[in-house]
Write an enzyme that holds these catalytic residues in place. Structure first.
Site, PDB file in Angstrom:
ATOM      1  N   GLY B  14       0.948  -0.920   0.032  1.00  0.00           N
ATOM      2  CA  GLY B  14      -0.326   0.034  -0.010  1.00  0.00           C
ATOM      3  C   GLY B  14       0.881   1.277  -0.309  1.00  0.00           C
ATOM      4  O   GLY B  14       0.778   2.052   0.115  1.00  0.00           O
ATOM      5  N   LYS B  67      -7.113 -13.185 -11.743  1.00  0.00           N
ATOM      6  CA  LYS B  67      -8.903 -12.264 -11.829  1.00  0.00           C
ATOM      7  C   LYS B  67      -9.727 -12.272 -10.938  1.00  0.00           C
ATOM      8  O   LYS B  67      -9.193 -12.742  -9.833  1.00  0.00           O
ATOM      9  CB  LYS B  67      -8.715 -12.707 -13.356  1.00  0.00           C
ATOM     10  CG  LYS B  67      -9.504 -13.782 -13.266  1.00  0.00           C
ATOM     11  CD  LYS B  67     -10.391 -14.787 -14.679  1.00  0.00           C
ATOM     12  CE  LYS B  67     -11.067 -16.221 -15.032  1.00  0.00           C
ATOM     13  NZ  LYS B  67     -11.330 -16.430 -16.253  1.00  0.00           N
ATOM     14  N   MET B  94      -2.841  -6.849  -7.900  1.00  0.00           N
ATOM     15  CA  MET B  94      -2.307  -7.853  -8.376  1.00  0.00           C
ATOM     16  C   MET B  94      -3.765  -8.629  -9.195  1.00  0.00           C
ATOM     17  O   MET B  94      -3.593 -10.272  -9.898  1.00  0.00           O
ATOM     18  CB  MET B  94      -1.670  -8.802  -7.514  1.00  0.00           C
ATOM     19  CG  MET B  94      -0.430  -7.923  -7.309  1.00  0.00           C
ATOM     20  SD  MET B  94       0.575  -7.776  -8.190  1.00  0.00           S
ATOM     21  CE  MET B  94       1.811  -8.245  -9.494  1.00  0.00           C
ATOM     22  N   ARG B  95      -5.196  -8.537  -9.140  1.00  0.00           N
ATOM     23  CA  ARG B  95      -5.500  -8.984 -10.436  1.00  0.00           C
ATOM     24  C   ARG B  95      -6.124  -8.548 -11.883  1.00  0.00           C
ATOM     25  O   ARG B  95      -5.545  -6.405 -10.949  1.00  0.00           O
ATOM     26  CB  ARG B  95      -6.417  -9.429  -9.829  1.00  0.00           C
ATOM     27  CG  ARG B  95      -6.609 -10.019  -8.815  1.00  0.00           C
ATOM     28  CD  ARG B  95      -7.399 -10.910  -7.698  1.00  0.00           C
ATOM     29  NE  ARG B  95      -7.058 -11.477  -6.953  1.00  0.00           N
ATOM     30  CZ  ARG B  95      -7.345 -12.677  -6.579  1.00  0.00           C
ATOM     31  NH1 ARG B  95      -7.810 -13.178  -7.561  1.00  0.00           N
ATOM     32  NH2 ARG B  95      -7.281 -13.686  -5.467  1.00  0.00           N
ATOM     33  N   ASN B 111      -4.463   3.058 -13.306  1.00  0.00           N
ATOM     34  CA  ASN B 111      -3.751   2.042 -12.667  1.00  0.00           C
ATOM     35  C   ASN B 111      -2.533   3.014 -12.880  1.00  0.00           C
ATOM     36  O   ASN B 111      -2.362   4.092 -13.423  1.00  0.00           O
ATOM     37  CB  ASN B 111      -3.213   1.561 -12.962  1.00  0.00           C
ATOM     38  CG  ASN B 111      -3.123  -0.254 -13.094  1.00  0.00           C
ATOM     39  OD1 ASN B 111      -2.647  -0.191 -11.947  1.00  0.00           O
ATOM     40  ND2 ASN B 111      -2.953  -0.659 -14.050  1.00  0.00           N
ATOM     41  N   HIS B 113       1.622   2.152 -13.480  1.00  0.00           N
ATOM     42  CA  HIS B 113       2.475   0.435 -13.624  1.00  0.00           C
ATOM     43  C   HIS B 113       3.923   0.888 -13.758  1.00  0.00           C
ATOM     44  O   HIS B 113       4.209   1.896 -14.712  1.00  0.00           O
ATOM     45  CB  HIS B 113       2.122   0.056 -15.740  1.00  0.00           C
ATOM     46  CG  HIS B 113       2.968  -1.372 -16.074  1.00  0.00           C
ATOM     47  ND1 HIS B 113       2.461  -2.344 -15.116  1.00  0.00           N
ATOM     48  CD2 HIS B 113       3.995  -1.053 -17.150  1.00  0.00           C
ATOM     49  CE1 HIS B 113       3.264  -2.830 -16.444  1.00  0.00           C
ATOM     50  NE2 HIS B 113       4.380  -2.170 -17.040  1.00  0.00           N
TER      51      HIS B 113
END
Lengths: 204, 204
Positions: B14, B67, B94-95, B111, B113
């Site tokens: 987090g 997922k 992580m999905r 998101n 990345h």
């Protein structure tokens, strides 16, 4: 280390060659340009070479548009060798070089690509970055291998994409970084202080 | 513009959520975190949320590992809606999120990345960049679309790869930039001063 003996291949204005000439003249790069070859008879790079007293000539690559015909490639290798070239610099050369040149100069053919590879290989990469919506574009100097824009990376520099950028304005700012990156990469090669481990160019 | 009402989905420590909390508390980001959801029951992100008095809970996504099961996704959407969330922040989640969440929050799922997309989508992108021999790595904050790490880009920041970098040291320096990039991207969204044209996020 011995001074680099450069052969430059270009197709266009030769602004990257100019940045190398400037770095040599300013004492920032221990190299000499032995010969400049262009596949376009009236390419400005030839005019620039003449202005600096650098031997240069047109390399007839017809009938192909985007690759080096076998005969032209052998001709090219012969000219480079006769000029005493030990390192081949692709400076806006718009043809795919093939295995004969890479075998004649193993690990000594260098290219500059206007993108942060592996993103956006191929042509008009600044336009590709803009179309993708990237906020950072850039430039990569790399050793040439058998792939397209795929060899081990020597130097990369980022360029911010501005909100009002057009392909032309972005390309112009990338070129500023190209002119810093190419002499920097060649200095690393001139120093001899690097080794290639897998895909990584370890410097220093 | 109204204050952003954030829902944060995470799986790990987090630290990105922490950077958002810090930006809110410092007055640099006009937002409130309404709820934090984690798919790992003892994820440190839940502990951090509790420490800041942010409502949080475990989201049971079994039996899938990578997922969101349909039932879990609908559960997730219900919790986000009940909490009054208007913007969904993936922070080390992580999905792969699926269409139901994207349809529930069109253009409002964000998101981060750890790579300069479109280079190195997928997992352990810092390791991919190192293995490729890149001299620049980085971070991308983007809108989520139906692809993997493929949506329109809001912010990118470059991170120099050092000669002695290991995956761990490079990842640590990328995370420093993540913690700047995520609040910056959310501030742009909070300002409302952007529009999406094709793939380009035009800011200002």
């Amino acid at each position: 280390m011995a001074k680099l003996q450069l052969g430059v291949l270009g197709s266009g204005s030769g602004s990257n060659m100019q940045s190398i000439v400037d770095a040599i003249e300013a004492g920032r790069l221990d190299a000499e340009i032995k010969v400049v070859l262009a596949d376009v008879p009236d390419a400005k790079i030839l005019e620039r070479a003449r202005r600096h007293g650098i031997p240069c000539q047109f390399l007839d690559c017809s009938p192909w548009k985007t690759k080096l015909a076998d005969a032209a490639e052998l001709d090219c290798i012969r000219i480079l060798r006769e000029a005493g070239v030990d390192t081949v610099v692709l400076a806006g050369f718009m043809r795919i070089v093939k295995s004969a040149l890479l075998e004649a100069y193993p690990g000594r053919v260098i290219n500059i690509h206007p993108a942060l590879l592996p993103a956006f290989p191929g042509i008009r990469s600044w336009q590709q970055a803009l179309d993708y919506g990237c906020k950072l574009a850039g430039v990569t100097v790399h050793f040439v291998d058998a792939g397209t824009d795929s060899g081990p990376i020597i130097v990369q520099k980022a360029v911010e994409v501005r909100e009002d950028d057009t392909p032309e304005t972005l390309h112009a700012r990338i070129q500023v970084q190209e002119h810093l990156a190419y002499p920097e990469a060649l200095s690393i090669i001139a120093s001899g202080r690097y080794r290639i481990e897998g895909r990584r160019v370890r410097i220093g």
